[in-house]
Design a protein around this motif. Structure first.
Motif, PDB file in Angstrom:
ATOM      1  N   ILE A 276     -36.456   9.026   4.980  1.00  0.00           N
ATOM      2  CA  ILE A 276     -37.068   9.903   5.970  1.00  0.00           C
ATOM      3  C   ILE A 276     -37.965   9.137   6.931  1.00  0.00           C
ATOM      4  N   LYS A 277     -38.426   7.947   6.516  1.00  0.00           N
ATOM      5  CA  LYS A 277     -39.321   7.160   7.365  1.00  0.00           C
ATOM      6  C   LYS A 277     -38.595   6.087   8.171  1.00  0.00           C
ATOM      7  N   ARG A 278     -37.281   6.012   8.040  1.00  0.00           N
ATOM      8  CA  ARG A 278     -36.506   5.089   8.875  1.00  0.00           C
ATOM      9  C   ARG A 278     -36.197   5.806  10.182  1.00  0.00           C
ATOM     10  N   VAL A 279     -36.792   5.333  11.266  1.00  0.00           N
ATOM     11  CA  VAL A 279     -36.735   6.068  12.534  1.00  0.00           C
ATOM     12  C   VAL A 279     -36.370   5.134  13.677  1.00  0.00           C
ATOM     13  N   ALA A 280     -35.506   5.616  14.552  1.00  0.00           N
ATOM     14  CA  ALA A 280     -35.209   4.923  15.808  1.00  0.00           C
ATOM     15  C   ALA A 280     -35.424   5.910  16.948  1.00  0.00           C
ATOM     16  N   THR A 281     -36.127   5.471  17.981  1.00  0.00           N
ATOM     17  CA  THR A 281     -36.363   6.306  19.158  1.00  0.00           C
ATOM     18  C   THR A 281     -35.805   5.597  20.381  1.00  0.00           C
ATOM     19  N   PHE A 282     -34.946   6.296  21.113  1.00  0.00           N
ATOM     20  CA  PHE A 282     -34.312   5.745  22.304  1.00  0.00           C
ATOM     21  C   PHE A 282     -34.811   6.501  23.536  1.00  0.00           C
ATOM     22  N   VAL A 283     -34.846   5.814  24.663  1.00  0.00           N
ATOM     23  CA  VAL A 283     -35.306   6.446  25.895  1.00  0.00           C
ATOM     24  C   VAL A 283     -34.359   6.095  27.033  1.00  0.00           C
ATOM     25  N   GLY A 284     -34.084   7.088  27.853  1.00  0.00           N
ATOM     26  CA  GLY A 284     -33.319   6.875  29.073  1.00  0.00           C
ATOM     27  C   GLY A 284     -34.121   7.399  30.250  1.00  0.00           C
ATOM     28  N   SER A 285     -34.089   6.683  31.364  1.00  0.00           N
ATOM     29  CA  SER A 285     -34.811   7.135  32.553  1.00  0.00           C
ATOM     30  C   SER A 285     -33.956   6.895  33.788  1.00  0.00           C
ATOM     31  N   MET A 286     -34.178   7.716  34.804  1.00  0.00           N
ATOM     32  CA  MET A 286     -33.392   7.618  36.027  1.00  0.00           C
ATOM     33  C   MET A 286     -34.208   8.134  37.208  1.00  0.00           C
ATOM     34  N   PRO A 287     -34.083   7.481  38.359  1.00  0.00           N
ATOM     35  CA  PRO A 287     -34.749   7.982  39.560  1.00  0.00           C
ATOM     36  C   PRO A 287     -33.887   9.048  40.234  1.00  0.00           C
TER      37      PRO A 287
END
Length: 252
Positions: A50-61
């Motif tokens: 439960i504590k193995r975490v990956a966070t991904f982010v995408g951004s665009m103008p």
């Protein structure tokens, strides 16, 4: 008129196994639109799933000919000896849509309960949508990988010796137990024949000799020794907890 001071950031939370999924929108004032990118925001390793975490982010103008923006995340995993494969996870594989006429769009996806050992990344797709619904531009990128090593303990029974006890028909067995994993093991049982004992904990890379009282075996017989028979400790390898050895008592 485009509102250049407004950037909407959406954060989505998801899990790799069936669980709750939620998202929130938080307006933020920005003086500069975000760049077009796909990134690994954080990568947390742990012995606990439960504590193995990956966070991904995408951004665009924003695009001058588009009214809205969309972002889609697809989760990919690579196990040792395998190629990258797309896998299912709640919240992934769907398009997220921005508000109309904003300066940019940022979206985060988080996944936990990750299987180990493996690496995880996201393929991020971007689309700019005109007022009439047509797509004026597309783009895609992949994030860096989040490597998730197996940090769980691994208990292994090793050397078994024995001497006769003062009580007739009873032997004192000594079993060396090793933790070949990457984290400490909590309390677990040690069994030799029909006897058992408890060991409070065992650090990674450490070994401990445990004494167990049990009926004396006969030379030439096979005796079973094992650790964590009741599976209290979640290990990286569960099938190596039991061993069968020749009776260590010498012929009288």
């Amino acid at each position: 008129m485009r509102r250049t001071q407004l950037l909407v950031t959406l954060i989505a939370l998801a899990a790799s196994a069936p669980s709750s999924y939620a998202q929130t929108a938080t307006p933020q004032a920005q003086t500069k639109p975000p760049s077009l990118r796909a990134a690994l925001d954080s990568c947390v390793t742990s012995p606990l799933p439960i504590k193995r975490v990956a966070t991904f982010v995408g951004s665009m103008p924003a695009h001058p000919d588009a009214e809205r923006m969309r972002i889609r995340f697809d989760l990919e995993r690579r196990r040792p000896g395998e190629r990258w494969q797309r896998i299912r996870a709640p919240g992934f594989g769907t398009w997220e849509r921005s508000a109309a006429n904003v300066a940019g769009f940022i979206f985060r996806k988080r996944v936990n309960g990750l299987w180990v050992p493996a690496s995880y990344r996201a393929r991020v797709r971007f689309a700019w949508i005109a007022r009439d619904g047509s797509i004026v531009r597309r783009a895609h990128a992949r994030t860096p990988a989040c490597a998730q090593p197996d940090l769980r303990p691994n208990l292994v029974p090793a050397t078994l010796t024995a001497i006769l006890d003062a009580q007739p028909g009873i032997a004192i067995y000594t079993l060396v137990v090793r933790n070949t994993g990457r984290s400490a093991a909590s309390a677990f049982s040690v069994r030799v024949g029909s006897g058992s004992a408890e060991l409070g904990s065992l650090d990674p890379g450490e070994s401990h000799t445990v004494a167990v009282l049990a009926p004396a075996c006969h030379p030439g017989e096979t005796i079973v020794a094992g650790v964590d028979a009741d599976r209290r400790v979640e290990e990286s390898v569960e099938h190596g907890n039991v061993t069968r050895r020749r009776c260590p008592l010498a012929v009288a």
